[in-house]
Each structure stands twice: as C-alpha cells, then as structure tokens.
Design an enzyme around this catalytic site. Structure first.
Site, PDB file in Angstrom:
ATOM      1  CB  THR A 140       3.601  -0.516  -4.404  1.00 38.47           C
ATOM      2  OG1 THR A 140       4.757  -0.151  -3.731  1.00 38.47           O
ATOM      3  CG2 THR A 140       3.379   0.906  -5.448  1.00 38.47           C
TER       4      THR A 140
ATOM      5  N   GLY B  43      11.802   1.200  -2.992  1.00 38.53           N
ATOM      6  CA  GLY B  43      11.362   2.298  -3.119  1.00 38.53           C
ATOM      7  C   GLY B  43      13.168   2.833  -3.245  1.00 38.53           C
TER       8      GLY B  43
ATOM      9  N   GLY C 234       8.952   7.592  -0.427  1.00 38.86           N
ATOM     10  CA  GLY C 234       9.228   6.313  -1.402  1.00 38.86           C
ATOM     11  C   GLY C 234       9.508   6.590  -2.230  1.00 38.86           C
TER      12      GLY C 234
ATOM     13  NE  ARG D 194      10.955   5.623   2.252  1.00 35.36           N
ATOM     14  CZ  ARG D 194      10.178   4.513   1.701  1.00 35.36           C
ATOM     15  NH1 ARG D 194       9.141   3.805   1.415  1.00 35.36           N
ATOM     16  NH2 ARG D 194      11.142   3.506   1.140  1.00 35.36           N
TER      17      ARG D 194
ATOM     18  CB  THR E  95       5.585  -2.902  -6.970  1.00 33.25           C
ATOM     19  OG1 THR E  95       5.348  -3.191  -5.255  1.00 33.25           O
ATOM     20  CG2 THR E  95       5.956  -3.612  -6.825  1.00 33.25           C
ATOM     21  N   GLY E  96       8.452  -2.580  -4.963  1.00 29.56           N
ATOM     22  CA  GLY E  96       9.465  -2.935  -4.251  1.00 29.56           C
ATOM     23  C   GLY E  96      10.788  -2.373  -3.355  1.00 29.56           C
TER      24      GLY E  96
END
Lengths: 339, 339
Positions: free
Chosen positions: A207, A260, A237, A235, A257-258
């Site tokens: 991200t 989701g 997130g 999908r 960020t990571g």
C-alpha cells in the site's frame, strides 16, 4: 478537611506533572508517508535499495514543499500519494499487482480530519490516480464510498485522467502474478490460501499512504493500493474502509498498511484515534497498543500524526518503507526496524 | 502518611461503589433487533402500525427460539435478519428500495465477536438473503468483503438461493422511487441533494439488524439493507463497513441504522465498543456518547448488547422499529421514543 484538601492538591500536582511530561512542543507542520510494510529482505541489492530510498525522499519532498508553503494537509497527502501512485516501485497506481483474472483493480481513500469529510473507492480500473478521484468524491458527492462499475461511472462525471487498464502493468508484478498462478495450479484446492500466503510473505507489495498536519492545525490522511497479488475479483481490503486503513479526525490522522483483513476486523485506524482520546494516550502508545494487543506479529504497519505534529511510524513486520519530516527539521527515511 | 492512606481507602471505596452500581446481573442470553430509524409519523394508520408490531414480534420470536434452545448468537442474528429480509415491510431483501437506475442493490454484513470473523457484501443483485451469503464469506473465504460483480461471482461458488432482481420489487418502494425521480426532474441540479433529503425524511426505510449474546457468552451482530431510495449506482453505505454499521468483539455487538455517511465518517459501532472498553463506560453510556457527541439529531439509531447481556436501543430520531428480549423475560417492542 484541611488535610484532605492538601492530599487533593498533591494528587492534582502529580497529575499535572504526568501530563506535562507527556506533552510536547507544537510543530507548525508535519508529514509522514509509507510505501508498504512486510518481510523486506535485508539482502535487497544496493541499487534497488537506493531506488526505494530515492522514491521515499522524492515523495517526502513533494509533501514538504506543500506544507512549507502554508499549503493544506489535504493537498500534501494527495500530492504525496499521487507521486507514490506514479512510482512503479510501489503497489498503487502504476505498478499495482495483478488480480486472479490478470487485471488491475485499484482502491483509495482520503479523509479530512477537520470536517470528517471522506472519499473512498474500490475496484477502479481506468483512473490513473485513484487518490485524486477519492478527493473529488469527498468534496463533490453527498456519498463517501463508490465501488466497481459505480466508481468508474462516478469518474466519468469528473475530469480525472483516465488510462487503459494495462497502464498499471509492470513486468515485475506480472512475474509475481505468474508465480502465484503456478502455485495455484499445483494445488487448486489451496489456491485461495496460497495466494493469501504468497501475499503475506510479500507484504512489501502493500500500500502507499500519507498523513499530515498543516499550519492551520488541520489533519488529513490518504491511502492508495493495487490490492493483493492474485486476489479474487471484487475483494475489498482495508484501504478504502474509513476507520480501518484510513482515518483522520481532530485527534490524529492515520494510514495503515499490511494484511487488510486483520486491519479491518480490528478497525485499526479508528481504534488508534479512540485509544488516544478515551485513554489520554499518546499517538506512539496508541499505535503500540493496536500492534501488540490487537494484531499479531507480521500483520501491519501504521503511520500517524497528532494535532501537535508528533509523528509515529511503527510496524510489527520486519520492515516498512517510510519517511517523515516536521517543521523542526526532524527527518527520517527508513526501510527496516533498525538501520 | 496514615491520613493519606485513609483518604486513599475512602477513594477506593467510592470507586468500588460506583463500579458496583454500574454492574448488573449476567443474563444467560439476550437479543435485540431493528427495522430502521427515522421520522416515523405518529399518524401511521393503526392497521399498518399493527403490521410493523407483528413483524417485529415475529422476528424476535425467531431469535428467541434459537437462543432459548442453546443456539449460537451467530445463528440467532442470521435467522432474525433473514426473517426481516423476507418481510416486505422493511428495506432489506424483499422490499428493498430502488436505485437511481430503477434496480435493487443489496448490502449486508455479519460479525462474530468471539473470533472477530466477519463477512460483508455490497451491490448484490440476485441473492435472496444477503446475510446468509455474508456468513459464508465469513466462514469460507480468507477475505471479508466483496463488492458488485465480484460479490455475485462469490455467490456463484455457493449454494445460496438466487432470485431475479425484480423479486425485490414492491409497489410501495416503486412509488417512493417514482416520487424521488419526479423531484429530480423538477430541479436536475438538485437531484443528488433531493434524493439525499428525501431519504433523510424517510429514514424509516433504512436497514434491518440484530445483535445477540448466547449462553456460551459469545456476541454477534448482523445488518442488511436495500440502501437508500434513488441512490447513485455503486454507492456503498455504512451497513457492510465493519466498525461503522456492524461490529462485534469481546465487549459488545452493535448494529446501526440511519444516515450511512454520518455513521461511516464517525466509525460509529467501533467507537461505541472502544468508548466502553477504554473509558470503563456502560453500553448505554457509550451509545449515548456517540448519539449526542459525535452525531447530529436525526442521524441514527443503534442497538447493542454487551457480554453481560445488557441491552440498549437508542436513537436521536423520532422513531426506530425495534424489539428486544433477554433470558430474564424483559421484553420491549417499540416504534417511537415514548409510547
């Protein structure tokens, strides 16, 4: 009676001292940005490492120029995220990952902490800079969030720059997607899981985001992404979910960020702001709380700024592409936990 | 020193008393449901009023039967919401409002407070009971949230019951949509605004939802909606946003109804749960805080249950279709603030 008053005074004094120790100078402005978090190998070749540092420096300079000039936090985060979207090194805009169907679907959100105005989009396919369309949703629509074909239709009513879907193609992402597809072929039943794990290992392809405080004391946050490699069509997130990947109010501005799904089920960005407000905690403490008490090691990273211009960038992953700067000249540009 | 210890003891005693007054008996199970909030005219004809009371009673009985039998909170909220989806009186499933394009787009979300598992969908067009598909997303997919065509594609991989889009048609909603369309023709520039205001006046055509605590001490929340009359194609409201319209964790389960954008920008359901956890507040106090300090009069209503089975149903609108019941036999079925 006299004695209980004196103990009250002593208590109040202690409280005052505690508060004073936790407060800090007011910064005129401050900005932080990220380009994804995850298990970023320390063996990254020096030339590639340098490209990332250069990309982070360049995006930071974009934000610095806006804020130093008295520009708004909203302009700063939009311009920084546009810059990162245009940089093929990061998974947003140009350089986005491929979906299962071999296309690109982009998500973005922006939020104005001073008004709680917000704009968010998921499933964009032809908008060059999703963050700029998110800002138009925020300012021009009574709605906050548009998805898929509806998001593209909303774009048709604006003057945002459009591109063919293959504008977002890069060879590096294409090879990454092919690897994910091959893994799925080896064990079709594990396809879903494989693509998820592939992505968890590759969190660095996450991200981009930015948060800022401007000289009017206003906070803003923005996040943009190409999603997760080989993700299932449609999908959504955490990025466009107000309160999860992106949030700003009168207390703080946060971009995540990571993984989701983990960020979403913990409503992470809003929980950070609420922990500060309801618990009298600092931004640093609040991010630490969510990373250690709500999420699992390897899940995520956050950047945040509070109304005093205190910055925090923390993750429970090995690395996070990140940079920050404030009006006192405190500058950070880092990839790993310690370097 | 002795004196300050005694004042400490007195302070601790006061704190204990305060806490004791705020605690309550543990209920074996508890359930609450809503069918939308807004300016519901007190002049509603008695026959229609009775239909609504009957609908609320029937849905409550569905939940009661599950929980009294030792069933799970998840089963209870799914079954209750299915019942409300199938009831054409409420704006979810059959009886959903019309979009600007004259079609139906349905949203739903479900969340398991004991695992933080969640499933959410936006823009469904052919799934008879969106809440059941949301539960399948929660249990069977590594993802939480699917939108539009991707949501329909996900449905294709399951055995959920499908219908033609006009299954959701009811004459009452069609007339409501035609009125909104006519208003838009009178003043096209005001079309966006008009449809928004029309909807604010008609908040009763909102959402359905349920929250429950089961005899295993587990909490769950579920919400489903046909969106807002004459809404723009692809608009995502608060219902499928985990943390805004729907949320459950170890502290509480909450379902919202009202002006989606206001509920989203305040991340209302998560803020209620955070306020309880970080501020040592009761569910009643936490909902009151969000309704009075975060939202504006007329914006929304919430139903919630905490881990002790305390129920709360509050709104800052004139009315909310609602009902609740706990294992001690406390039963409420109401439409207006006072009746």
């Amino acid at each position: 009676m006299k004695i209980s008053i004196s103990s009250f005074v002593a208590f109040a004094l202690l409280l005052f001292l505690f508060t004073a120790c936790n407060s800090s100078d007011q910064k005129e402005w401050a900005i932080a940005l990220h380009g994804g978090a995850g298990t970023i190998s320390q063996d990254l070749p020096d030339t590639i490492k340098q490209q990332y540092y250069d990309g982070l420096e360049e995006a930071l300079r974009v934000g610095e120029l806006v804020l130093r000039d008295g520009g708004s936090a909203l302009d700063a985060v939009e311009q920084v995220v546009r810059n990162l979207e245009d940089n093929p090194l990061f998974n947003a805009g140009k350089g986005s990952v491929f979906t299962k169907d071999g296309t690109h679907e982009l998500d973005a959100a922006i939020m104005d902490g001073s008004t709680l105005g917000a704009g968010a989009l998921t499933g964009l396919t032809t908008v060059k800079n999703p963050i700029t369309l998110a800002r138009k949703v925020m300012t021009d629509s009574p709605h906050i969030f548009f998805s898929g074909v509806g998001a593209e239709e909303y774009a048709n009513q604006t003057d945002v720059e459009r591109v063919e879907n293959d504008h977002f193609h890069t060879d590096q992402r294409y090879q990454q997607w092919q690897r994910a597809q091959e893994q799925a072929l080896v064990d079709p039943a594990e396809a879903e899981k494989t693509s998820l794990y592939d992505w968890i290992e590759d969190l660095k392809f996450g991200t981009v985001g930015a948060v800022a405080l401007d000289s009017d004391g206003k906070l803003a946050a923005a996040t943009s992404t190409g999603g997760m490699t080989n993700k299932q069509f449609g999908r959504v997130g955490d990025v466009p979910i107000i309160g999860s990947g992106t949030f700003a109010n009168h207390v703080a501005a946060i971009s995540a960020t990571g993984w989701g799904e983990q960020i979403m089920r913990n409503v992470s960005a809003n929980t950070i702001a609420n922990y500060m407000e309801f618990n009298d905690a600092t931004l640093e403490q609040a991010i630490q709380f969510v990373l250690s008490q709500r999420l699992n090691p390897g899940d995520a990273g956050f950047i945040g700024v509070d109304r005093n211009g205190n910055l925090s960038m923390q993750m429970n992953t090995a690395g996070m592409f990140r940079a920050s700067l404030d009006s006192d000249g405190n500058r950070v540009v880092m990839i790993w936990q310690d370097e």
